[in-house]
Design an enzyme around this catalytic site. Sequence first.
Site, PDB file in Angstrom:
ATOM      1  N   SER A 146      16.177  -7.775 -26.954  1.00 13.06           N
ATOM      2  CA  SER A 146      15.806  -8.462 -28.196  1.00 13.06           C
ATOM      3  C   SER A 146      14.554  -9.300 -27.962  1.00 13.06           C
ATOM      4  O   SER A 146      14.329  -9.810 -26.869  1.00 13.06           O
ATOM      5  CB  SER A 146      16.947  -9.391 -28.617  1.00 13.06           C
ATOM      6  OG  SER A 146      16.578 -10.177 -29.725  1.00 13.06           O
ATOM      7  N   TYR A 159      22.775 -16.357 -27.395  1.00 19.98           N
ATOM      8  CA  TYR A 159      22.262 -15.000 -27.650  1.00 19.98           C
ATOM      9  C   TYR A 159      20.955 -14.770 -26.885  1.00 19.98           C
ATOM     10  O   TYR A 159      20.806 -13.761 -26.179  1.00 19.98           O
ATOM     11  CB  TYR A 159      22.047 -14.817 -29.163  1.00 19.98           C
ATOM     12  CG  TYR A 159      21.350 -13.528 -29.518  1.00 19.98           C
ATOM     13  CD1 TYR A 159      22.057 -12.318 -29.560  1.00 19.98           C
ATOM     14  CD2 TYR A 159      19.980 -13.503 -29.806  1.00 19.98           C
ATOM     15  CE1 TYR A 159      21.410 -11.128 -29.884  1.00 19.98           C
ATOM     16  CE2 TYR A 159      19.333 -12.320 -30.126  1.00 19.98           C
ATOM     17  CZ  TYR A 159      20.055 -11.136 -30.162  1.00 19.98           C
ATOM     18  OH  TYR A 159      19.414  -9.961 -30.473  1.00 19.98           O
TER      19      TYR A 159
HETATM   20  N1  NAP Z   1      19.540  -5.788 -35.890  1.00 26.56           N
HETATM   21  C1  NAP Z   1      18.525  -6.446 -35.370  1.00 26.56           C
HETATM   22  O1  NAP Z   1      17.645  -6.933 -36.094  1.00 26.56           O
HETATM   23  C2  NAP Z   1      18.396  -6.618 -33.871  1.00 26.56           C
HETATM   24  C3  NAP Z   1      17.362  -7.404 -33.368  1.00 26.56           C
HETATM   25  C4  NAP Z   1      17.262  -7.561 -31.981  1.00 26.56           C
HETATM   26  C5  NAP Z   1      18.151  -6.931 -31.139  1.00 26.56           C
HETATM   27  N2  NAP Z   1      19.141  -6.156 -31.641  1.00 26.56           N
HETATM   28  C6  NAP Z   1      20.087  -5.535 -30.714  1.00 26.56           C
HETATM   29  O2  NAP Z   1      20.172  -4.148 -30.965  1.00 26.56           O
HETATM   30  C7  NAP Z   1      21.523  -3.699 -30.825  1.00 26.56           C
HETATM   31  C8  NAP Z   1      22.004  -3.091 -32.138  1.00 26.56           C
HETATM   32  O3  NAP Z   1      21.758  -3.996 -33.191  1.00 26.56           O
HETATM   33  P1  NAP Z   1      22.689  -4.046 -34.489  1.00 26.56           P
HETATM   34  O4  NAP Z   1      22.182  -5.152 -35.338  1.00 26.56           O
HETATM   35  O5  NAP Z   1      22.844  -2.690 -35.028  1.00 26.56           O
HETATM   36  O6  NAP Z   1      24.041  -4.525 -33.773  1.00 26.56           O
HETATM   37  P2  NAP Z   1      25.414  -5.025 -34.433  1.00 26.56           P
HETATM   38  O7  NAP Z   1      25.596  -4.366 -35.747  1.00 26.56           O
HETATM   39  O8  NAP Z   1      25.477  -6.515 -34.378  1.00 26.56           O
HETATM   40  O9  NAP Z   1      26.446  -4.486 -33.342  1.00 26.56           O
HETATM   41  C9  NAP Z   1      26.493  -3.110 -32.998  1.00 26.56           C
HETATM   42  C10 NAP Z   1      27.895  -2.725 -32.695  1.00 26.56           C
HETATM   43  O10 NAP Z   1      28.324  -3.352 -31.486  1.00 26.56           O
HETATM   44  C11 NAP Z   1      29.712  -3.138 -31.457  1.00 26.56           C
HETATM   45  N3  NAP Z   1      30.375  -4.106 -30.579  1.00 26.56           N
HETATM   46  C12 NAP Z   1      30.386  -5.449 -30.632  1.00 26.56           C
HETATM   47  N4  NAP Z   1      31.137  -5.947 -29.614  1.00 26.56           N
HETATM   48  C13 NAP Z   1      31.604  -4.873 -28.925  1.00 26.56           C
HETATM   49  C14 NAP Z   1      32.447  -4.711 -27.790  1.00 26.56           C
HETATM   50  N5  NAP Z   1      32.983  -5.770 -27.144  1.00 26.56           N
HETATM   51  N6  NAP Z   1      32.716  -3.463 -27.357  1.00 26.56           N
HETATM   52  C15 NAP Z   1      32.196  -2.403 -27.997  1.00 26.56           C
HETATM   53  N7  NAP Z   1      31.407  -2.467 -29.078  1.00 26.56           N
HETATM   54  C16 NAP Z   1      31.125  -3.702 -29.538  1.00 26.56           C
HETATM   55  C17 NAP Z   1      30.218  -3.224 -32.901  1.00 26.56           C
HETATM   56  O11 NAP Z   1      31.080  -2.106 -33.104  1.00 26.56           O
HETATM   57  P3  NAP Z   1      32.186  -2.028 -34.279  1.00 26.56           P
HETATM   58  O12 NAP Z   1      31.422  -2.186 -35.562  1.00 26.56           O
HETATM   59  O13 NAP Z   1      32.753  -0.659 -34.101  1.00 26.56           O
HETATM   60  O14 NAP Z   1      33.179  -3.114 -34.058  1.00 26.56           O
HETATM   61  C18 NAP Z   1      28.921  -3.139 -33.717  1.00 26.56           C
HETATM   62  O15 NAP Z   1      28.959  -2.207 -34.753  1.00 26.56           O
HETATM   63  C19 NAP Z   1      22.337  -4.930 -30.396  1.00 26.56           C
HETATM   64  O16 NAP Z   1      22.454  -4.961 -29.003  1.00 26.56           O
HETATM   65  C20 NAP Z   1      21.488  -6.074 -30.894  1.00 26.56           C
HETATM   66  O17 NAP Z   1      21.681  -7.278 -30.173  1.00 26.56           O
HETATM   67  C21 NAP Z   1      19.292  -6.003 -33.000  1.00 26.56           C
END
Ligand code: NAP
Length: 247
Positions: A146, A159
């Site tokens: 991130s 985070y």
């Molecule tokens: N979205 C953004 O703007 C952004 C920005 C910077 C970095 N990122 C990073 O990019 C990645 C994806 O982003 P996102 O926003 O799509 O993520 P998200 O929706 O917050 O999380 C992705 C998935 O992680 C799963 N998860 C959470 N805890 C878990 C655990 N203990 N074991 C297994 N699965 C688990 C959840 O699955 P379930 O739904 O099945 O419970 C969730 O759907 C993440 O690592 C995030 O930190 C995202």
Amino acid sequence: MQSGSKILRGKVALITGAAKRLGKASALALAEAGASVAITYLTSKREAEATVEEIKALGAEGFALRCDVTDESSVRRAVKGVVQRFGGLDILINNAGNYESVEFEQLTLKQWDAIFASNVRGPFLVSQECLKYLRSRKGKIIHMGSLGGLRAWATHAHYCSSKAALHMLTRCMAKALAPEIAVNCVAPGMIDLGDPNAASFMRRMAKQTPMQRNGTGEETAAAVLFFATAPHFITGQILCVDGGLGL
Ligand SMILES: NC(=O)c1ccc[n+]([C@@H]2O[C@H](COP(=O)([O-])OP(=O)(O)OC[C@H]3O[C@@H](n4cnc5c(N)ncnc54)[C@H](OP(=O)(O)O)[C@@H]3O)[C@@H](O)[C@H]2O)c1
């Protein structure tokens, strides 16, 4: 390197937490490139099944299985399930993670540990479990870091610290696992996934971003696809997908 749109034909990818949002976008990008794609979910079983249908509609093989990335036995079962189904593993994407906003003074030990468990311990555990399969196929590991791992956000101390740790883990693993496995990290900035509650925040962030807008899931997926198909000589890199926000 193979040319053409099915550059990943014959490759097997595992993406954690890919039922929806950015993980789903990466899963579909890899499927479109011809990979067989296994996705994991924790609670979003229905969405995961729908994502598998979309993977199949692209002409790729796909399946979903439950995995808690913080739990050693759950990780072991999931990786075994993928290898049994697809016969091996070429690409691991550690996408599952959690994000939370908490004032520093209110931040609890429980919140601190939970973020580190999913965002650092998870990628470590899943990677270790996949090593022997990835080594034998000269595979690739891609972490989802991130911009928050590079910039200090006052209300996200746990985070930001967890993602900074994941960035360093990327570099340590790249050195430790070479020459067989290349390890890289995609670090998204502000990605607009259409959440109505985040609309005014997103508008504010777009104004501060040199590219004058927020990113899309497809753009982070393009960075994942880049590392998935990149020359093996590219390793240990953190690639920001942030429209210049971090500059
Ligand atoms: N979205 C953004 O703007 C952004 C920005 C910077 C970095 N990122 C990073 O990019 C990645 C994806 O982003 P996102 O926003 O799509 O993520 P998200 O929706 O917050 O999380 C992705 C998935 O992680 C799963 N998860 C959470 N805890 C878990 C655990 N203990 N074991 C297994 N699965 C688990 C959840 O699955 P379930 O739904 O099945 O419970 C969730 O759907 C993440 O690592 C995030 O930190 C995202």
